[in-house]
Every structure is written in structure tokens, then in C-alpha cells.
Design an enzyme around this catalytic site. Structure first.
Site, PDB file in Angstrom:
ATOM      1  N   CYS A 150       0.848  -1.202   0.000  1.00  0.00           N
ATOM      2  CA  CYS A 150       0.000   0.000   0.000  1.00  0.00           C
ATOM      3  C   CYS A 150       0.886   1.255   0.000  1.00  0.00           C
ATOM      4  O   CYS A 150       0.579   2.238  -0.684  1.00  0.00           O
ATOM      5  CB  CYS A 150      -0.956   0.004   1.191  1.00  0.00           C
ATOM      6  SG  CYS A 150      -2.431  -1.012   0.962  1.00  0.00           S
ATOM      7  N   ASN A 154       1.777 -16.394  -4.452  1.00  0.00           N
ATOM      8  CA  ASN A 154       2.038 -17.157  -3.239  1.00  0.00           C
ATOM      9  C   ASN A 154       0.985 -16.784  -2.202  1.00  0.00           C
ATOM     10  O   ASN A 154       0.750 -15.595  -1.966  1.00  0.00           O
ATOM     11  CB  ASN A 154       3.437 -16.847  -2.711  1.00  0.00           C
ATOM     12  CG  ASN A 154       4.524 -17.253  -3.690  1.00  0.00           C
ATOM     13  OD1 ASN A 154       4.385 -18.243  -4.400  1.00  0.00           O
ATOM     14  ND2 ASN A 154       5.601 -16.474  -3.745  1.00  0.00           N
ATOM     15  N   THR A 191       5.194 -13.500   1.767  1.00  0.00           N
ATOM     16  CA  THR A 191       5.894 -12.721   2.796  1.00  0.00           C
ATOM     17  C   THR A 191       5.349 -11.306   2.938  1.00  0.00           C
ATOM     18  O   THR A 191       5.676 -10.617   3.902  1.00  0.00           O
ATOM     19  CB  THR A 191       7.411 -12.639   2.496  1.00  0.00           C
ATOM     20  OG1 THR A 191       7.596 -11.976   1.245  1.00  0.00           O
ATOM     21  CG2 THR A 191       8.050 -14.023   2.454  1.00  0.00           C
ATOM     22  N   HIS A 207      -0.269  -8.306   1.128  1.00  0.00           N
ATOM     23  CA  HIS A 207      -1.093  -7.576   0.152  1.00  0.00           C
ATOM     24  C   HIS A 207      -0.982  -8.421  -1.111  1.00  0.00           C
ATOM     25  O   HIS A 207       0.135  -8.579  -1.640  1.00  0.00           O
ATOM     26  CB  HIS A 207      -0.545  -6.158  -0.045  1.00  0.00           C
ATOM     27  CG  HIS A 207      -1.295  -5.291  -1.013  1.00  0.00           C
ATOM     28  ND1 HIS A 207      -1.715  -4.000  -0.696  1.00  0.00           N
ATOM     29  CD2 HIS A 207      -1.692  -5.503  -2.296  1.00  0.00           C
ATOM     30  CE1 HIS A 207      -2.333  -3.476  -1.747  1.00  0.00           C
ATOM     31  NE2 HIS A 207      -2.315  -4.367  -2.736  1.00  0.00           N
ATOM     32  N   HIS A 255      -0.347 -10.226  -4.395  1.00  0.00           N
ATOM     33  CA  HIS A 255       0.521  -9.785  -5.498  1.00  0.00           C
ATOM     34  C   HIS A 255       0.830 -10.972  -6.393  1.00  0.00           C
ATOM     35  O   HIS A 255       0.832 -12.125  -5.959  1.00  0.00           O
ATOM     36  CB  HIS A 255       1.811  -9.160  -4.966  1.00  0.00           C
ATOM     37  CG  HIS A 255       2.531 -10.011  -3.971  1.00  0.00           C
ATOM     38  ND1 HIS A 255       2.169 -10.060  -2.640  1.00  0.00           N
ATOM     39  CD2 HIS A 255       3.584 -10.860  -4.104  1.00  0.00           C
ATOM     40  CE1 HIS A 255       2.966 -10.891  -2.001  1.00  0.00           C
ATOM     41  NE2 HIS A 255       3.838 -11.406  -2.866  1.00  0.00           N
ATOM     42  N   HIS A 283       3.648 -12.406  -9.123  1.00  0.00           N
ATOM     43  CA  HIS A 283       5.001 -12.300  -9.667  1.00  0.00           C
ATOM     44  C   HIS A 283       4.914 -12.592 -11.164  1.00  0.00           C
ATOM     45  O   HIS A 283       4.368 -13.626 -11.574  1.00  0.00           O
ATOM     46  CB  HIS A 283       5.926 -13.346  -9.039  1.00  0.00           C
ATOM     47  CG  HIS A 283       6.090 -13.218  -7.555  1.00  0.00           C
ATOM     48  ND1 HIS A 283       7.214 -12.666  -6.971  1.00  0.00           N
ATOM     49  CD2 HIS A 283       5.288 -13.577  -6.525  1.00  0.00           C
ATOM     50  CE1 HIS A 283       7.085 -12.709  -5.641  1.00  0.00           C
ATOM     51  NE2 HIS A 283       5.931 -13.255  -5.354  1.00  0.00           N
TER      52      HIS A 283
HETATM   53  P1  5GP Z   1       6.154 -13.071  -1.721  1.00  0.00           P
HETATM   54  O1  5GP Z   1       7.336 -13.772  -1.114  1.00  0.00           O
HETATM   55  O2  5GP Z   1       5.271 -12.473  -0.654  1.00  0.00           O
HETATM   56  O3  5GP Z   1       5.384 -13.876  -2.715  1.00  0.00           O
HETATM   57  O4  5GP Z   1       6.742 -11.889  -2.570  1.00  0.00           O
HETATM   58  C1  5GP Z   1       7.123 -10.658  -2.032  1.00  0.00           C
HETATM   59  C2  5GP Z   1       8.092 -10.047  -3.010  1.00  0.00           C
HETATM   60  O5  5GP Z   1       8.198  -8.678  -2.721  1.00  0.00           O
HETATM   61  C3  5GP Z   1       9.486 -10.654  -2.954  1.00  0.00           C
HETATM   62  O6  5GP Z   1       9.837 -11.174  -4.240  1.00  0.00           O
HETATM   63  C4  5GP Z   1      10.369  -9.484  -2.531  1.00  0.00           C
HETATM   64  O7  5GP Z   1      11.631  -9.492  -3.162  1.00  0.00           O
HETATM   65  C5  5GP Z   1       9.535  -8.282  -2.935  1.00  0.00           C
HETATM   66  N1  5GP Z   1       9.755  -7.113  -2.102  1.00  0.00           N
HETATM   67  C6  5GP Z   1       9.783  -7.084  -0.728  1.00  0.00           C
HETATM   68  N2  5GP Z   1       9.986  -5.817  -0.305  1.00  0.00           N
HETATM   69  C7  5GP Z   1      10.082  -5.042  -1.413  1.00  0.00           C
HETATM   70  C8  5GP Z   1      10.293  -3.637  -1.618  1.00  0.00           C
HETATM   71  O8  5GP Z   1      10.427  -2.837  -0.682  1.00  0.00           O
HETATM   72  N3  5GP Z   1      10.338  -3.192  -2.908  1.00  0.00           N
HETATM   73  C9  5GP Z   1      10.181  -4.050  -3.967  1.00  0.00           C
HETATM   74  N4  5GP Z   1      10.242  -3.511  -5.200  1.00  0.00           N
HETATM   75  N5  5GP Z   1       9.983  -5.369  -3.817  1.00  0.00           N
HETATM   76  C10 5GP Z   1       9.932  -5.862  -2.562  1.00  0.00           C
HETATM   77 ZN    ZN Z   2      -1.870  -3.217   1.199  1.00  0.00          ZN
END
Ligand code: 5GP
Ligand code: ZN
Length: 113
Positions: free
Chosen positions: A6, A86, A94, A97, A99, A101
Site C-alpha cells: 500500500c 504465493n 511474505t 497484500h 501480489h 510475480h
Molecule cells: P512473496 O514472497 O510475498 O510472494 O513476494 C514478495 C516479493 O516482494 C518478494 O519477491 C520481494 O523481493 C519483494 N519485495 C519485498 N519488499 C520489497 C520492496 O520494498 N520493494 C520491492 N520492489 N519489492 C519488494
Molecule cells: Zn496493502
């Protein structure tokens, strides 16, 4: 709300924007896992895939529309790509919110780890 994505959408935390429209924001992942690694998010806060309902699911179609546009614009549509969501602890989520990839630029392996 204390939500990293957000804050990125609001511009409070800087990001490298790839695409934006009224309902979707896309930016480069800070820790890319492929030559092209873009995160696509709905602008409204939805925690995870578990919270998708008949009322909010239209934005998920918008995310896939954005992915197709980005793939053509950057130029990896022909070679192909992967869209990954994920969900929860076992899914490896992680950031709370939802998302997606968008990964491209190399031959991605299957199954995932
Ligand atoms: P998840 O592990 O939740 O599926 O993906 C979270 C993704 O967000 C990860 O690939 C991580 O590298 C990315 N990420 C985490 N913090 C930040 C940030 O502050 N900026 C950007 N651009 N990506 C982030
Ligand atoms: Zn959010």
C-alpha cells in the site's frame, strides 16, 4: 494500515514502476529471481488469495490484462513467462497484500521448490 505494498502504491516507498492504471500497479521486484521480475498488485488492499470474493475478484482479471500488456511492451510475450501468486505461510507469501510475480527472461524450472 501498515502495509508495504500500500505504501509503494501511494508512493511513500519508492519503486520502479512498470505499469499503472486505475486499479492495478506494477513495479520491479527488489530481489529479482529472473532477468525480468515484476510484481503486479491491485491498488485496493486485499490480503491474499483467500480473501478473493465475488465482490472484489474483477481486479484479478485486470492484473492478468496488465501482465499481457507488460509482456508485449517489454518484449518477452513470445518467449513466455510465468505468473505466480504465493498464498499464506506454506505458499511462501511474505507480504500481506495480494501480489502476482511476473517472471521471464530465462527458462523457468518446474516444479517449484
Ligand atoms: P512473496 O514472497 O510475498 O510472494 O513476494 C514478495 C516479493 O516482494 C518478494 O519477491 C520481494 O523481493 C519483494 N519485495 C519485498 N519488499 C520489497 C520492496 O520494498 N520493494 C520491492 N520492489 N519489492 C519488494
Ligand atoms: Zn496493502
Amino acid at each position: 494500515m501498515d502495509c508495504l505494498f500500500c505504501k509503494i502504491i501511494a508512493g511513500e516507498i519508492p519503486s520502479t514502476k512498470v505499469f499503472e492504471d486505475e486499479s492495478v500497479y506494477a513495479f520491479r521486484d527488489i530481489e529479482p529471481q529472473a532477468p525480468e521480475h515484476i510484481i503486479i498488485v491491485p491498488k485496493n488492499h486485499i490480503k491474499s488469495a483467500n480473501e478473493i470474493t465475488a465482490e472484489n475478484s474483477a481486479v484479478i482479471a485486470k492484473i492478468y490484462e496488465a501482465a499481457a500488456k507488460i509482456a508485449k511492451e517489454i518484449g518477452f510475450a513470445e518467449n513466455g513467462y510465468r505468473i505466480v501468486n504465493n498464498c499464506g505461510v506454506d505458499g511462501g507469501q511474505t507480504v500481506g497484500h495480494i501480489h502476482f510475480h511476473l517472471l521471464a527472461g530465462r527458462n523457468l524450472q518446474w516444479p517449484p521448490g
